[in-house]
Design a protein around this motif. Structure first.
Motif, PDB file in Angstrom:
ATOM      1  N   TYR A  46    -124.771  19.316 -18.786  1.00  0.00           N
ATOM      2  CA  TYR A  46    -125.456  20.487 -18.242  1.00  0.00           C
ATOM      3  C   TYR A  46    -125.001  21.747 -18.963  1.00  0.00           C
ATOM      4  CZ  TYR A  46    -127.716  23.747 -15.217  1.00  0.00           C
ATOM      5  OH  TYR A  46    -128.526  24.757 -14.764  1.00  0.00           O
ATOM      6  N   TYR A  81    -123.869  16.390  -9.054  1.00  0.00           N
ATOM      7  CA  TYR A  81    -124.543  17.188 -10.077  1.00  0.00           C
ATOM      8  C   TYR A  81    -125.754  16.466 -10.657  1.00  0.00           C
ATOM      9  CZ  TYR A  81    -120.523  20.331  -9.947  1.00  0.00           C
ATOM     10  OH  TYR A  81    -119.554  21.217  -9.552  1.00  0.00           O
ATOM     11  N   VAL A  84    -128.589  16.782  -8.179  1.00  0.00           N
ATOM     12  CA  VAL A  84    -129.156  18.143  -8.163  1.00  0.00           C
ATOM     13  C   VAL A  84    -130.121  18.307  -9.329  1.00  0.00           C
ATOM     14  CG1 VAL A  84    -128.622  20.594  -8.498  1.00  0.00           C
ATOM     15  CG2 VAL A  84    -127.270  19.235  -6.904  1.00  0.00           C
ATOM     16  N   VAL A  85    -129.691  17.915 -10.520  1.00  0.00           N
ATOM     17  CA  VAL A  85    -130.546  18.055 -11.697  1.00  0.00           C
ATOM     18  C   VAL A  85    -131.794  17.181 -11.576  1.00  0.00           C
ATOM     19  CG1 VAL A  85    -130.667  17.695 -14.192  1.00  0.00           C
ATOM     20  CG2 VAL A  85    -128.660  18.787 -13.186  1.00  0.00           C
ATOM     21  N   LYS A  86    -131.652  15.974 -11.047  1.00  0.00           N
ATOM     22  CA  LYS A  86    -132.806  15.097 -10.849  1.00  0.00           C
ATOM     23  C   LYS A  86    -133.856  15.767  -9.960  1.00  0.00           C
ATOM     24  CE  LYS A  86    -131.935  10.794 -10.134  1.00  0.00           C
ATOM     25  NZ  LYS A  86    -131.595   9.465  -9.584  1.00  0.00           N
ATOM     26  N   HIS A  87    -133.414  16.392  -8.885  1.00  0.00           N
ATOM     27  CA  HIS A  87    -134.348  17.085  -7.982  1.00  0.00           C
ATOM     28  C   HIS A  87    -134.981  18.301  -8.663  1.00  0.00           C
ATOM     29  CE1 HIS A  87    -133.656  14.527  -4.559  1.00  0.00           C
ATOM     30  NE2 HIS A  87    -132.350  14.698  -4.675  1.00  0.00           N
ATOM     31  N   LEU A  88    -134.205  19.013  -9.468  1.00  0.00           N
ATOM     32  CA  LEU A  88    -134.753  20.168 -10.184  1.00  0.00           C
ATOM     33  C   LEU A  88    -135.829  19.736 -11.183  1.00  0.00           C
ATOM     34  CD1 LEU A  88    -131.469  22.192 -10.786  1.00  0.00           C
ATOM     35  CD2 LEU A  88    -133.323  22.780  -9.205  1.00  0.00           C
ATOM     36  N   ILE A  89    -135.606  18.616 -11.853  1.00  0.00           N
ATOM     37  CA  ILE A  89    -136.609  18.093 -12.792  1.00  0.00           C
ATOM     38  C   ILE A  89    -137.856  17.653 -12.035  1.00  0.00           C
ATOM     39  CG2 ILE A  89    -137.135  16.190 -14.374  1.00  0.00           C
ATOM     40  CD1 ILE A  89    -134.167  16.353 -15.271  1.00  0.00           C
ATOM     41  N   ASN A  91    -138.948  18.667  -9.255  1.00  0.00           N
ATOM     42  CA  ASN A  91    -139.619  19.827  -8.678  1.00  0.00           C
ATOM     43  C   ASN A  91    -140.263  20.718  -9.740  1.00  0.00           C
ATOM     44  OD1 ASN A  91    -140.210  21.260  -6.218  1.00  0.00           O
ATOM     45  ND2 ASN A  91    -138.822  22.849  -6.951  1.00  0.00           N
ATOM     46  N   ASP A  93    -138.556  22.618 -11.861  1.00  0.00           N
ATOM     47  CA  ASP A  93    -137.726  23.786 -12.131  1.00  0.00           C
ATOM     48  C   ASP A  93    -137.059  23.706 -13.502  1.00  0.00           C
ATOM     49  OD1 ASP A  93    -138.234  24.936  -9.570  1.00  0.00           O
ATOM     50  OD2 ASP A  93    -136.795  23.532  -8.707  1.00  0.00           O
ATOM     51  N   ILE A  94    -136.763  22.507 -13.963  1.00  0.00           N
ATOM     52  CA  ILE A  94    -136.239  22.288 -15.316  1.00  0.00           C
ATOM     53  C   ILE A  94    -137.332  21.563 -16.091  1.00  0.00           C
ATOM     54  CG2 ILE A  94    -134.539  21.085 -16.721  1.00  0.00           C
ATOM     55  CD1 ILE A  94    -132.522  21.438 -14.493  1.00  0.00           C
ATOM     56  N   LYS A  95    -137.769  22.189 -17.196  1.00  0.00           N
ATOM     57  CA  LYS A  95    -138.867  21.634 -17.976  1.00  0.00           C
ATOM     58  C   LYS A  95    -138.518  21.415 -19.439  1.00  0.00           C
ATOM     59  CE  LYS A  95    -142.218  23.856 -15.013  1.00  0.00           C
ATOM     60  NZ  LYS A  95    -143.281  24.818 -14.894  1.00  0.00           N
TER      61      LYS A  95
END
Length: 118
Positions: A46, A81, A84-89, A91, A93-95
């Motif tokens: 990250y 962690y 969290v990143v999996k959910h952000l992807i 959703n 939010d991380i592209k």
């Protein structure tokens, strides 16, 4: 090309880098600059955290050299962690992601060889 269904275990996939596009660092990655990385597995870190804290390693990615650039299949760790990143992807939010490479060889501003490390 790898077999169909082989990548179902991964959480995401996409371009690690594309050829012939000016990068934020002012360099342009050329076709097959990372060809030697085809099939390599690299850590997903990250924000280029420097890997001084093991929690910064959130998973791993399988690299695939293609005509258009390097494609990655990413698997996130089942950790706080990683989740969290999996959910952000998921959703949206991380592209995008950023690579770190060393042993880089350049001709002027063109990257013609390197080894992706994260």
């Amino acid at each position: 090309m790898r077999g169909a269904g082989q990548f179902e275990e991964y959480d995401f996939s996409g371009w690690a880098t594309r050829n012939d596009i000016l990068c934020d660092d002012g360099r342009t990655i050329r076709k097959d600059a990372f060809k030697s990385c085809d099939g390599m597995t690299v850590p997903l870190v990250y924000n280029h955290g420097g890997r001084s804290d093991p929690r910064e390693i959130i998973g791993h990615g399988l690299l695939e050299n293609r005509n258009e650039g390097v494609y990655i299949y990413g698997k996130l760790n089942d950790t706080e962690y990683g989740d969290v990143v999996k959910h952000l992807i998921q959703n949206g939010d991380i592209k995008s992601l950023s690579i770190f490479a060393n042993k880089v060889k350049q001709k002027a501003g063109d990257v013609v060889h390197g080894i992706i490390r994260e």
